[in-house]
Structures are given as structure tokens and as C-alpha cells.
Design a protein around this motif. Structure first.
Motif, PDB file in Angstrom:
ATOM      1  N   GLU B 124       0.924  -1.186   0.022  1.00  0.00           N
ATOM      2  CA  GLU B 124      -0.046   0.114   0.004  1.00  0.00           C
ATOM      3  C   GLU B 124       1.030   1.314   0.098  1.00  0.00           C
ATOM      4  OE1 GLU B 124      -2.809   0.587   3.147  1.00  0.00           O
ATOM      5  OE2 GLU B 124      -2.795   2.851   2.846  1.00  0.00           O
ATOM      6  N   VAL B 127       2.235   1.996  -3.476  1.00  0.00           N
ATOM      7  CA  VAL B 127       1.100   2.486  -4.203  1.00  0.00           C
ATOM      8  C   VAL B 127       0.923   3.973  -3.976  1.00  0.00           C
ATOM      9  CG1 VAL B 127      -1.162   2.601  -4.993  1.00  0.00           C
ATOM     10  CG2 VAL B 127       0.094   0.155  -4.476  1.00  0.00           C
ATOM     11  N   ARG B 128       1.123   4.049  -2.710  1.00  0.00           N
ATOM     12  CA  ARG B 128       0.728   5.824  -2.510  1.00  0.00           C
ATOM     13  C   ARG B 128       1.927   6.550  -2.846  1.00  0.00           C
ATOM     14  NH1 ARG B 128      -3.578   6.917   0.612  1.00  0.00           N
ATOM     15  NH2 ARG B 128      -4.742   5.127   1.577  1.00  0.00           N
ATOM     16  N   LEU B 131       1.953   7.109  -6.507  1.00  0.00           N
ATOM     17  CA  LEU B 131       0.730   8.092  -7.081  1.00  0.00           C
ATOM     18  C   LEU B 131       0.515   9.245  -6.494  1.00  0.00           C
ATOM     19  CD1 LEU B 131      -2.252   5.271  -7.321  1.00  0.00           C
ATOM     20  CD2 LEU B 131      -0.756   6.032  -9.021  1.00  0.00           C
ATOM     21  N   GLY B 140     -10.232  11.185  -1.914  1.00  0.00           N
ATOM     22  CA  GLY B 140      -9.549  10.990  -0.699  1.00  0.00           C
ATOM     23  C   GLY B 140      -8.501   9.764  -1.096  1.00  0.00           C
ATOM     24  N   TYR B 141      -8.390   9.234  -2.285  1.00  0.00           N
ATOM     25  CA  TYR B 141      -7.708   8.484  -2.606  1.00  0.00           C
ATOM     26  C   TYR B 141      -8.056   6.823  -2.206  1.00  0.00           C
ATOM     27  CZ  TYR B 141      -4.654  12.479  -3.669  1.00  0.00           C
ATOM     28  OH  TYR B 141      -4.418  13.893  -3.899  1.00  0.00           O
ATOM     29  N   ASP B 142      -8.660   6.757  -1.182  1.00  0.00           N
ATOM     30  CA  ASP B 142      -8.814   5.524  -0.627  1.00  0.00           C
ATOM     31  C   ASP B 142      -9.203   4.354  -1.730  1.00  0.00           C
ATOM     32  OD1 ASP B 142     -10.637   3.488   0.645  1.00  0.00           O
ATOM     33  OD2 ASP B 142     -10.153   4.274   2.349  1.00  0.00           O
ATOM     34  N   LYS B 143     -10.315   4.588  -2.477  1.00  0.00           N
ATOM     35  CA  LYS B 143     -10.749   3.649  -3.415  1.00  0.00           C
ATOM     36  C   LYS B 143      -9.696   3.535  -4.606  1.00  0.00           C
ATOM     37  CE  LYS B 143     -15.637   4.377  -2.024  1.00  0.00           C
ATOM     38  NZ  LYS B 143     -15.911   3.032  -1.242  1.00  0.00           N
ATOM     39  N   VAL B 145      -6.574   3.640  -4.283  1.00  0.00           N
ATOM     40  CA  VAL B 145      -5.295   2.596  -3.769  1.00  0.00           C
ATOM     41  C   VAL B 145      -5.975   1.231  -3.939  1.00  0.00           C
ATOM     42  CG1 VAL B 145      -3.765   2.124  -1.907  1.00  0.00           C
ATOM     43  CG2 VAL B 145      -4.329   4.621  -2.556  1.00  0.00           C
ATOM     44  N   ARG B 146      -7.232   0.893  -3.326  1.00  0.00           N
ATOM     45  CA  ARG B 146      -7.720  -0.319  -3.321  1.00  0.00           C
ATOM     46  C   ARG B 146      -7.841  -0.906  -4.681  1.00  0.00           C
ATOM     47  NH1 ARG B 146      -9.787  -0.955   1.881  1.00  0.00           N
ATOM     48  NH2 ARG B 146      -9.928   0.842   3.080  1.00  0.00           N
TER      49      ARG B 146
END
Lengths: 757, 159
Positions: B124, B127-128, B131, B140-143, B145-146
Motif C-alpha cells: 500500500e 502504491v501511495r 501515485l 481521498g485516494y482510498d478507493k 489505492v484499493r
């Protein structure tokens, strides 16, 4: 609503499911067309010349050299636009003054901020347009400027508007000032309330203006023909808004303007106004060629948005047993160059989550030499609720109470009269607090330099005017036409509700956003209204369509329409006739529509009332680096009452996005003006919005306390989630460091200074 | 002012175009070649909405001049799907609702594909940070990253 639709209560087929959005493939393949993606043959490039001064009298504008440049087709400045009288209109979430809007779009006698538009050109290429801007000779008399709201309120401050006299104070002022207006909300007698308090906290707070920072800069394409017929393609939150404001600002007939909504690359309230659309129209009218204007990022920062900054004083008193007995807030908001910051919503939301007998909130609207503010997600609420939620935390601490228990003891519920007037109907505030309390996050152990903060938030949500049409195709599929630009997936939620109501497959519904000529008036996408109000329209249009379908079946069966029932997408004869006729599907009825009266449609235009207020409660864990003052968000959980989540993924997305913006507001984002009053950070490198590596996963919990005024129980969800994070982060930093930060953003230098105090 | 004649390959197809020296690759893609999938959010390399690959390297096309890509291979969002089959990243972005307004989405997809080409099993955090050059103001990037992690998972089990 006597439509005979049987829906097995609680057994919804589409509502509440996570379908792929109808516009999804276009958006992951690069096909979707946003504002800057539209072009026309013969199109010119429009560019805007902007003031380099924070405050200056415009002595003269000489366009002759620019006009003489080969490739330049039109040059306009303030004198080319009609003069607009002061006229207030109450539109949506706040008052609009068309004179101010006109002058903000293009400066007249004075430039009032760095970035204020003073002239514009249309040319055959970008390069020629840029050269032409440099050839426009503007003579300025530079005037003293004022950037800070406290400085602007001083008696010797430079005055922006000679004709601005403070409204809402007695006695009426006799001289002009920068204080445009004062409003008050509340009830009872706060002084008497504070006298009953055992504990009182009082503190000054400040928040910085923050930009909506949508990734797509403003863009528009305008084309006026020789007959005066205007066409506009605009990336906006409301194409009917663009039509109305262009007509007003240019003195045109509404009937001569057609506005087509493009896909919109984010708005958050910042695209509820016009900046470049009337300019492009006027340029196009001057040369009868299409003109496209696309702002660059620097223009977006220097001349659009932001949310107002604020300085506030907040005082709250409670008894020993944890009952809040008095509240007082005075909030001074930066309106930017023209009056009209959100003092109303700020005053109304400040104490809204709590039951307080003696309470008063004062909002003061102050002009400064900055861009005129625009709406930004729950406009006015974050800056008003941040101080109150900080003070609540401080009070809970002083009383030795858990911050959730303290809030629960004072929380508004169904039947409570709100601090701003109305009595709450069914609301879910307490449910959000209970959900936080029971969440694993709230029990997670913290390490050194770590702290946990809780905060809640409120937003009214609105309804408003929406139109919807449902057209049944010959094959039984359906086109749903609405007038609400889709910013965050509303086509999916509207199609889900339409499919649910009709009883057909979600994929059989093709939603479309009609232009201003194709669909009836629809108020802009804002106030968290679309899933509620346009959703209601989609449902009602579908119900009208069902009435038509029942009629068609009745004709085919030669029975009275009252004997036809619509169930799960199929017309059924009622029991007495059930042996005589086979049920007919929508598809079968559509195929025979020519025999029964022609095409089958349903239509509605309505003004939705009864938007359910929204509440959220958040918990945030931070770690503060004692050497640098950097704050890391470790964990974040946001709970919100959505009434009913039509498409849970997009509800979660709204919550997560709001939280991220709130965290940016709390920790990083601010405008930096230099001594000359020029903006020093008009770009994403120096105006730091949260990036992917700044944030953890944002956990969401959707609470569903149904809104009784919507068939599926919908409440707006988009705005509430930006409200709690400011205080949740501040409260967490206080828990980690023992220092209460009351000035945003809580950037590393400020946090470090507080730790080292 | 004379224009430059540039020969290049875009999404595996030979393309030629004329451009002025000052035009960026993004200008050329959007204005000369009609490839509007790459978006202009800042023109300063801060938002990543114009992300493309040049010879396999992830770049902001607003920071590359058109004349620089002569003889190079360019990949854009328009070349991501394989015929009528979406790339797994595209499918996962839709399934996870990893977009709201969608204007940053092409840039995120191009950047995410570039990550998975190099690192098929990112954490994770990886990825963060990869990106971090792409701004999204809606999610908010949550989805996002998922969706990227899920696509990586699926691509690993398919290979």
C-alpha cells in the motif's frame, strides 16, 4: 401519489447495490469530454488580462495596439459590458448581487485583487492571444490594499467600496467601511446562560481561505451567430445557472441562450458561478466566431473561489454534570473583494448539533483585496463548527468527560428545536456518535506522541427545483433525462432509483443530462441536493410512466385502469381479472405502444422540500513528530447518517473525499500573500492539497436513519464530511501534545512553535 | 515560423505530426492529434492529469516538448484497453468506484499501469508514494489505492 406501485418494503433490488456507473467506461478510457475538450470549426482562443495589483484605480485601457495585431479578432474590457444595477437575488445557498458578480467577472473602475480580470482578447492562436494581452495598455493608479480581515475592519483601513455601508447594525453607519453586513442567530440570553455555567471556555480561532482545487480548471466554449443566438458549452455545476447569469450579465434574453453541460472535473461549490462564460460570449458576439477560454491553474488560484478565511471568538459554558448552558460565537469572515461570504450558514451551523437554551452566533462579512469567495462544500460550516467542536473538546476535558459522552448528553434529536430556528424531524446525529463509540478504532491503543480526536458536523442539505423525463424506447429500455450535472456519480444513483421504481434492470436505464433546451429548469448541483431532489424527480417521473403503462395494459385488456397493478416491472390484472389476461412486461407494452396511444413517457417538474439534515461524527488518530512538528494522520474513521445510501460506494466516496479536503484545510492549505498583496503560491506545488502518500485509508460507516420526506429515505451526503475533520485533527493534536492549536493550518512550523512554547 | 516534422509511435501506431517548438507533448496530443484523454490540470507537472509514458518512462506530458518525442514510443490512456477488453486497472477502477468526477482518472490509470509494469506486487505504501504525483480532489485516494492493489492481485493470479 395514488400510483399503484407495489414495492416489497425492505426488499429493494437495485437501491443499495454497488453497480458500475453508466458513464464509467467513458471516464476510464479518456473518451469523456470535459470543458476544455470541446472544439468547433473556426474556433478562436480567448485569454483574459488580469490585474497585477491588489487594489488600483483603472485610469485608462488602450486596446488599439492589441486590436491591430494580425490574428486578433476581438478585444473587450469593462466598458464593453452593460452596467448592472445592484440587485440581490436569493439563489440556492446564499444571496447573489448581480452588480458585484458583473464587476468580479470584469473590473470596471477599480481592480480589487491580484488576478482581477481587466480585459480579454480573442485571437486565432494561443500565442497571438498572449501577445495581444501584452499589448493592452492599462494605466493604473495603485491604491493601498488590505489582505487581513482584522486589518480591514480597522477605522483607518483602505476602503474597497466607497458605497459600502454596514448592513444589520444600529445606528446605521454614516461612512463607508469594509464591513458589509452583520447577522445574528440564536435564542435566549447568553449572559444569563453563562451565569449558570460551572465551566466556561473561551478562545480566539482563525481559519485560512482554502481553494476548492478541482483538478479541472474553468473552461468554456461560446458561439454566437449573426442572429444573436448564443450557444455555450460549460463545465459548471449548473447549466441553467450559466444561462441565467450570462443573460443577466450581458443583458440578453434567456430564450437566445442554450447551454450544454460538459462533464465537470470537480466543483465542490466553486463552479456555481460564472467567470469566463459571459466573456467568451461577448468576444464571440464581436467577431461571430466560436471562442474557447480555458483558465490555467494560476488563474484559477488568483481569480476564483476560495472559501472565506475567518477570525472567530467562541465561548461555551457547561454545568458540572455536562450540560451545555450557553454558547456565543462571533465570526468575522473574509468575503474577498465583494460582499457575500457565507455569514448566514456560518451563524446557523455553528451550534446546530447541540441543544443550547441560551445561544447567539454573530456573523460579520468583511471585504478585503482578495478574490471574491465562492461556495465550498458546506459553505460556512467548517469554519464555524471548527471553533465550536474544539471548544466542546476543551470543555469535555475540563469536565473529565469522554468527548463522545459529552456530545451525547447535548446532542440534538428528533423534536429538538435547533439553535437557528426549525424543529428537527427525524435525524441521526446520536446514531453517528454511538457508532463512533462502538467502533474498534475508538478502542485502539495509542503510542507515544500519538493522540485521538473526535468531532462532529452538521449541514442542512437542500432540495429545490428539478425536472425529469423518462422515455420508454420501443424495446422496453428507458432513457432518463435530468437537468443536474453529474459531478460524483449521480447518474448511477438516479438510474438505480429509476430502475427500482419501474421494476426493470438497472442496465436498461440510460441516464442523460439534458441541455437547457432539452429539459425543464433544474437548480444547480449543490447543497447535496441531487440524489435527494433530482432523485425524487426521477422517481416521480418513473411513477408517471407507470401510470401510462397501466393505462396501456388496460386498453389492451379492455378493462378499467384501476384494475391494473404494476409489480416488479410487469403490469398485472387485479385478482378479478387474473384468469382472463396474462401479465405484460414493460417490454411487451413498449412493443405495442403504437396501438395504445403512441410513445410511452413519464415526466415531472417539482420543487423538492424536506431535505433531511445531515450529521457526521469522526474520529482521527495522529502522530506528531516532536522534532519537525509534522502531523501524520494514522487512522481516520468517519460515520455519517446518509438516510439511505442509494449507491453505497459513492456515498463512501463522498465521505472520504470530504475528509481528505478537511484534512488539507486543517494541516496544509493556505494562501500566501506578499507585501504588495500578490499571491505567492498560485500553483499546486506551493498550495499543498493532500496527496496519496499524505493519507491513510479513510474508514467509513454509513448510518441509515431514513429521511421521511423521500421514498427511499435519502439525505444529502456530499457536504457534511468536510465539516468535522478540522476540529477532529486539532483535537487529536491536542491529545498528542497537550497544546491546543486554534489557528489553521496546523502546519509543521506552527505545531513546532506550540510544542516548544 | 516553421514547424517541426516529428515521427513517433503512439499506442503502437506510427504517427507523424507538425508542431511548433514551444508546443508541449500535451498540446500536440490534445490540439493536433485530437487525443483528449490526457488532461491539463496545472501545466507545471504538479497534478499528473496529463501522465503518459515515453519509451516506457512515466512523464507529465505538459513538461515534455512535442519535438522531444521524435523517434520515441508513447503510451496514453487511449491505448490502455485491448480492443473491447478493458485493462484490469480500468475494470477495477469502475468496480471500486475509484473515480468521482473522473478528470484525474486517465492520469491515475497511466501512472498505476506504469507502477504495475515495474512492480507487480506493490505494498500500500509503495502504491501511495508512486501515485503521489497524481492529484485527486474527489476521492481521498482510498478507493484508488484499493483498486490498484486489487488489479495487481488479479493480474498476478492471471499470469
Amino acid at each position: 401519489m395514488d400510483t399503484k406501485v407495489k414495492q416489497s418494503q425492505g426488499k429493494l433490488k437495485w437501491v443499495g447495490t454497488r453497480q458500475v456507473r453508466p458513464d464509467g467506461v467513458d471516464k476510464v478510457t479518456g473518451r469523456a469530454r470535459f470543458g476544455a475538450d470541446y472544439s468547433l470549426p473556426g474556433m478562436l482562443v480567448g485569454k483574459v488580462l488580469r490585474s497585477p495589483h491588489a487594489h488600483a484605480r483603472i485610469i485608462s485601457i488602450d486596446k488599439s495596439k492589441a486590436e491591430a495585431l494580425d490574428g486578433v479578432k476581438a478585444v473587450v474590457s469593462g466598458e464593453d459590458f452593460p452596467d448592472i444595477a445592484k440587485e440581490e437575488a436569493f439563489i440556492g445557498e446564499g444571496p447573489i448581487n448581480f452588480r458585484y458578480m458583473a464587476h468580479n467577472m470584469m473590473a470596471r473602475d477599480k481592480a480589487l485583487y491580484d488576478g482581477h480580470a481587466v480585459a480579454a482578447v480573442a485571437a486565432t492562436s494561443e500565442e497571438i492571444a498572449q501577445k495581444a494581452l501584452a499589448l493592452i495598455d492599462v494605466q493604473y493608479e495603485v491604491l493601498p490594499h488590505v489582505i487581513d480581515v482584522r486589518d480591514a475592519m480597522k477605522p483607518d483601513a483602505p476602503i474597497l467600496h466607497d458605497d459600502l455601508f454596514t448592513e444589520g447594525v444600529t445606528p446605521e453607519p454614516t461612512r463607508a467601511s469594509n464591513i458589509a453586513k452583520q447577522v445574528e442567530f440564536g435564542r435566549g440570553d447568553p449572559d444569563a446562560g453563562f451565569a449558570k455555567a460551572d465551566v466556561i471556555v473561551e478562545r480566539d480561532y482563525s481559519t485560512q481561505p482554502v481553494h476548492q482545487a478541482y483538478i479541472e480548471p474553468h473552461a468554456t466554449l461560446a458561439s454566437v451567430d449573426e442572429e444573436g443566438k448564443c450557444q455555450v458549452w460549460a463545465s459548471s455545476q449548473g447549466h441553467f445557472m450559466v444561462r441565467a447569469y450570462c443573460a443577466k450579465l450581458l443583458g440578453l434574453d434567456l430564450a437566445n441562450i442554450k447551454v450544454t453541460p460538459t462533464e465537470i472535473g470537480g466543483g465542490f461549490g466553486g463552479k456555481t458561478l460564472v467567470y469566463i462564460e459571459p466573456v467568451a460570449l461577448l468576444l464571440s458576439r464581436r467577431c461571430s466566431r466560436p471562442v474557447k477560454i480555458v483558465m490555467d491553474r494560476e488563474e484559477v488560484f488568483r481569480s476564483t473561489g476560495p472559501a472565506p478565511g475567518s477570525h472567530s471568538t467562541v465561548k461555551i459554558g457547561a454545568t458540572k454534570d455536562g450540560k451545555i448552558v450557553a454558547g456565543y460565537a462571533e465570526m468575522r469572515l473574509q468575503a474577498g473583494a465583494y460582499p457575500g461570504s457565507q455569514i448566514g450558514p456560518a451563524g446557523m451551523t455553528a451550534f446546530a448539533p447541540y441543544e443550547i437554551e441560551d445561544v447567539k452566533a454573530v456573523g460579520i462579512d468583511v471585504v478585503v483585496n482578495r478574490p471574491k469567495v465562492a461556495a465550498y462544500r458546506a459553505p460556512g460550516a467548517p469554519l464555524a463548527e471548527f471553533p465550536v467542536e474544539s471548544a466542546i473538546d476543551e470543555l469535555a476535558d475540563k469536565l473529565g468527560m469522554d468527548p463522545i459522552e459529552f456530545r451525547l448528553k447535548n446532542a440534538v434529536k428528533e423534536g429538538t428545536q435547533s439553535c437557528y430556528g426549525p424543529v428537527f424531524q427525524k435525524i441521526g446525529f446520536i446514531e453517528t456518535l454511538e457508532a463512533v463509540k462502538n467502533h474498534d478504532h475508538y478502542q485502539t491503543k495509542l503510542g507515544p506522541n500519538q493522540g485521538r480526536g473526535v468531532a462532529s458536523g452538521f449541514w442542512f442539505n437542500i432540495g429545490g427545483e428539478s425536472t425529469a423525463t423518462v422515455n420508454v424506447n420501443e424495446d422496453g429500455s428507458v432513457v432518463l433525462i435530468v437537468g443536474s450535472p453529474d459531478i460524483g456519480g449521480s447518474r448511477a444513483s438516479l438510474a438505480l432509483m429509476c430502475a427500482e421504481t419501474l421494476g426493470i434492470d438497472y442496465k436498461q436505464v440510460r441516464p442523460l443530462i439534458g441541455d437547457t433546451d432539452a429539459i425543464g429548469y433544474t437548480f444547480l448541483t449543490g447543497g447535496s441536493r441531487v440524489t435527494f431532489a433530482t432523485g425524487l424527480a426521477a422517481i416521480e417521473a418513473a411513477k408517471n410512466c407507470i401510470d401510462d403503462l397501466r393505462k396501456r395494459a388496460a386498453i389492451l385488456w379492455d378493462i378499467d385502469v384501476s384494475n391494473v397493478e404494476w409489480r416488479d416491472g410487469v403490469a398485472h390484472p387485479v385478482d378479478a381479472y387474473s384468469d382472463e389476461h396474462e401479465p405484460m412486461t414493460l417490454k411487451q407494452l413498449a412493443a405495442q405502444s403504437a396501438k395504445t396511444g403512441g410513445p410511452i413517457t413519464g415526466h415531472i417538474a417539482l420543487n423538492a422540500e424536506g431535505a433531511g439534515p445531515g450529521f457526521g461524527s469522526h474520529v482521527c488518530d495522529v502522530e506528531v513528530d516532536p522534532e519537525t512538528g509534522r502531523v501524520e494522520i494514522l487512522r481516520y474513521t468517519a460515520v455519517q447518517d446518509a438516510g439511505r445510501a442509494i449507491h453505497p460506494s459513492y456515498v463512501e466516496g463522498q465521505i472520504q473525499g470530504g475528509v481528505a479536503q478537511g484534512i488539507g484545510w486543517a494541516l496544509n492549505e493556505e494562501y500566501i500573500y506578499n507585501a504588495e498583496g500578490r499571491l505567492d503560491n498560485p500553483g499546486f506545488l506551493d498550495y499543498r492539497v493532500p496527496v496519496c502518500s499524505d493519507l491513510p485509508m479513510i474508514d467509513t460507516v454509513i448510518v441509515e436513519v431514513e429521511n421521511p420526506n423521500h421514498p427511499y429515505g435519502v439525505r444529502g451526503v456530499g457536504e457534511v464530511p468536510i465539516v468535522p475533520p478540522l476540529a477532529a485533527v486539532a483535537n487529536a493534536i491536542e491529545a498528542a501534545t497537550g497544546k491546543r492549536l486554534a489557528d489553521l493550518p496546523m502546519s509543521p512550523p506552527k505545531v513546532l512553535a506550540a510544542i516548544d512554547e | 515560423m516553421s514547424k517541426h516534422h516529428i515521427s513517433t509511435s503512439i499506442n503502437g501506431e506510427s504517427r507523424e505530426f507538425l508542431c511548433e517548438t514551444r508546443q508541449t507533448l500535451l498540446d500536440v496530443l490534445r490540439d493536433e492529434l485530437g487525443m483528449i484523454g490526457s488532461k491539463e490540470g496545472c501545466s507545471s507537472g504538479d497534478c499528473g492529469a496529463c501522465s503518459v509514458e515515453v519509451d516506457g518512462r512515466l512523464v507529465c506530458s505538459c513538461l515534455v516538448l512535442g519535438v522531444e518525442v521524435d523517434g520515441k514510443e508513447i503510451s496514453t490512456i487511449e491505448g490502455m484497453a485491448d480492443g473491447e477488453n478493458l485493462h484490469p486497472l480500468q475494470t477495477k477502477f469502475l468496480e471500486h468506484a475509484a473515480l468521482q468526477c473522473g478528470v484525474c482518472t486517465p492520469g491515475f490509470l497511466v501512472a498505476a499501469k506504469s507502477l504495475l509494469d515495474r512492480n507487480p506486487n506493490p505494498t500500500e505504501t509503495e502504491v501511495r508514494y508512486w501515485l503521489a504525483g497524481n492529484l485527486c480532489r474527489c476521492t481521498g485516494y482510498d478507493k484508488i489505492v484499493r483498486a490498484v492493489m486489487d488489479a495487481a492481485d488479479e493480474m498476478r493470479s492471471a499470469s
